[in-house]
Design a protein around this motif. Structure first.
Motif, PDB file in Angstrom:
ATOM      1  N   VAL A   1       0.838  -1.201   0.000  1.00 17.98           N
ATOM      2  CA  VAL A   1       0.000   0.000   0.000  1.00 17.98           C
ATOM      3  C   VAL A   1       0.873   1.252   0.000  1.00 17.98           C
ATOM      4  O   VAL A   1       0.626   2.198  -0.754  1.00 17.98           O
ATOM      5  N   TYR A   2       1.906   1.250   0.819  1.00 19.85           N
ATOM      6  CA  TYR A   2       2.845   2.376   0.874  1.00 19.85           C
ATOM      7  C   TYR A   2       3.466   2.614  -0.504  1.00 19.85           C
ATOM      8  O   TYR A   2       3.497   3.737  -1.008  1.00 19.85           O
ATOM      9  N   GLY A   3       3.913   1.553  -1.143  1.00 17.90           N
ATOM     10  CA  GLY A   3       4.496   1.672  -2.479  1.00 17.90           C
ATOM     11  C   GLY A   3       3.482   2.133  -3.509  1.00 17.90           C
ATOM     12  O   GLY A   3       3.781   2.950  -4.383  1.00 17.90           O
ATOM     13  N   ALA A   4       2.252   1.622  -3.411  1.00 21.35           N
ATOM     14  CA  ALA A   4       1.201   2.014  -4.357  1.00 21.35           C
ATOM     15  C   ALA A   4       0.902   3.509  -4.243  1.00 21.35           C
ATOM     16  O   ALA A   4       0.665   4.182  -5.251  1.00 21.35           O
ATOM     17  N   ILE A   5       0.926   4.028  -3.029  1.00 18.41           N
ATOM     18  CA  ILE A   5       0.683   5.464  -2.841  1.00 18.41           C
ATOM     19  C   ILE A   5       1.834   6.274  -3.431  1.00 18.41           C
ATOM     20  O   ILE A   5       1.604   7.306  -4.085  1.00 18.41           O
ATOM     21  N   ILE A   6       3.057   5.823  -3.271  1.00 18.48           N
ATOM     22  CA  ILE A   6       4.199   6.500  -3.894  1.00 18.48           C
ATOM     23  C   ILE A   6       4.051   6.468  -5.415  1.00 18.48           C
ATOM     24  O   ILE A   6       4.241   7.484  -6.090  1.00 18.48           O
ATOM     25  N   GLY A   7       3.716   5.299  -5.959  1.00 16.88           N
ATOM     26  CA  GLY A   7       3.522   5.175  -7.403  1.00 16.88           C
ATOM     27  C   GLY A   7       2.419   6.086  -7.908  1.00 16.88           C
ATOM     28  O   GLY A   7       2.564   6.747  -8.947  1.00 16.88           O
ATOM     29  N   MET A   8       1.295   6.161  -7.174  1.00 16.58           N
ATOM     30  CA  MET A   8       0.203   7.042  -7.576  1.00 16.58           C
ATOM     31  C   MET A   8       0.636   8.504  -7.557  1.00 16.58           C
ATOM     32  O   MET A   8       0.295   9.265  -8.460  1.00 16.58           O
ATOM     33  N   ALA A   9       1.372   8.889  -6.534  1.00 13.59           N
ATOM     34  CA  ALA A   9       1.842  10.273  -6.449  1.00 13.59           C
ATOM     35  C   ALA A   9       2.729  10.609  -7.643  1.00 13.59           C
ATOM     36  O   ALA A   9       2.611  11.685  -8.247  1.00 13.59           O
TER      37      ALA A   9
END
Length: 163
Positions: free
Chosen positions: A18-26
Motif C-alpha cells: 500500500v505504501y508503495g502504491a501510494i508512492i507510485g500514484m503520487a
C-alpha cells in the motif's frame, strides 16, 4: 491460488505494498501533467522503485543494527528484503499499463488514467481486506477502505486543483 492470496493478505507486506502504491500514484499524478513517453514513464517508475527500495533496505538495516546493537543475521536480511520488495512492487504495479502503451496496445493518456484509478482500486481493496482479516464487519471494513481511498482521492484531487 486463494491460499497464496490469503497468506499475502495476512502478511506484514500488505502495508508495504500500500505504501508503495501510494508512492507510485503520487508519481503518476505528477508525471501526468507533462507526460513523458510511455517508455520514460516505465523507466521512471522502475528507477523510483529501486531508489525507494534501496533507501528502505538501508534504513531497515540501520534500524535493526541499532536496535540489536550490531547483531545481523542472514534471516534478518530475508525479512527486510521481503518488506523492501513489497514496497517496490507497489510502486511498479501500474507499469503494466505503460508497457502496454509502449507497445501501442493503449494510448498514453489511457495508461495514465487506468494506472491512476487502478492504484486507487488496489489501496481500496487492501483497506477492505485489512478490515475483514482483522475481524471487522463488512460495514466497518468498507469504512476502513473508504478512509484509505481518501488518500488516493486527495492525491488526484490535489493535482486537479493545482493544475
Amino acid at each position: 491460488m486463494w491460499r497464496g492470496i490469503e497468506e499475502h493478505l495476512g502478511s506484514e507486506q500488505v502495508s508495504r505494498v500500500v505504501y508503495g502504491a501510494i508512492i507510485g500514484m503520487a508519481l503518476i499524478v505528477v508525471l501526468e501533467h507533462h507526460p513523458p513517453t510511455a517508455g520514460v514513464t516505465t523507466a521512471t517508475l522502475v528507477a523510483t522503485a529501486l531508489a525507494v527500495a534501496l533507501a528502505e533496505l538501508y534504513s531497515d538495516w540501520i534500524g535493526h543494527v541499532m536496535k540489536h546493537r550490531g547483531g545481523f543475521q542472514r534471516r534478518d536480511l530475508h525479512h527486510i528484503a521481503a518488506d523492501v520488495s513489497a514496497v517496490a512492487i507497489g510502486i511498479v504495479f501500474p507499469d503494466i499499463f505503460f508497457l502496454l502503451a509502449t507497445f501501442g496496445v493503449m494510448e498514453l493518456d489511457t495508461a495514465f488514467t487506468v494506472a491512476k484509478w487502478s492504484g486507487l482500486a488496489l489501496i481500496t481493496l487492501y483497506g477492505y481486506a485489512a478490515g475483514r482479516l482483522s475481524g471487522e464487519s463488512r460495514g466497518r471494513s468498507a469504512l476502513q477502505a473508504l478512509a484509505v481511498t481518501g488518500i488516493g482521492i486527495a492525491l488526484i484531487g490535489f493535482k486537479a486543483l493545482v493544475h
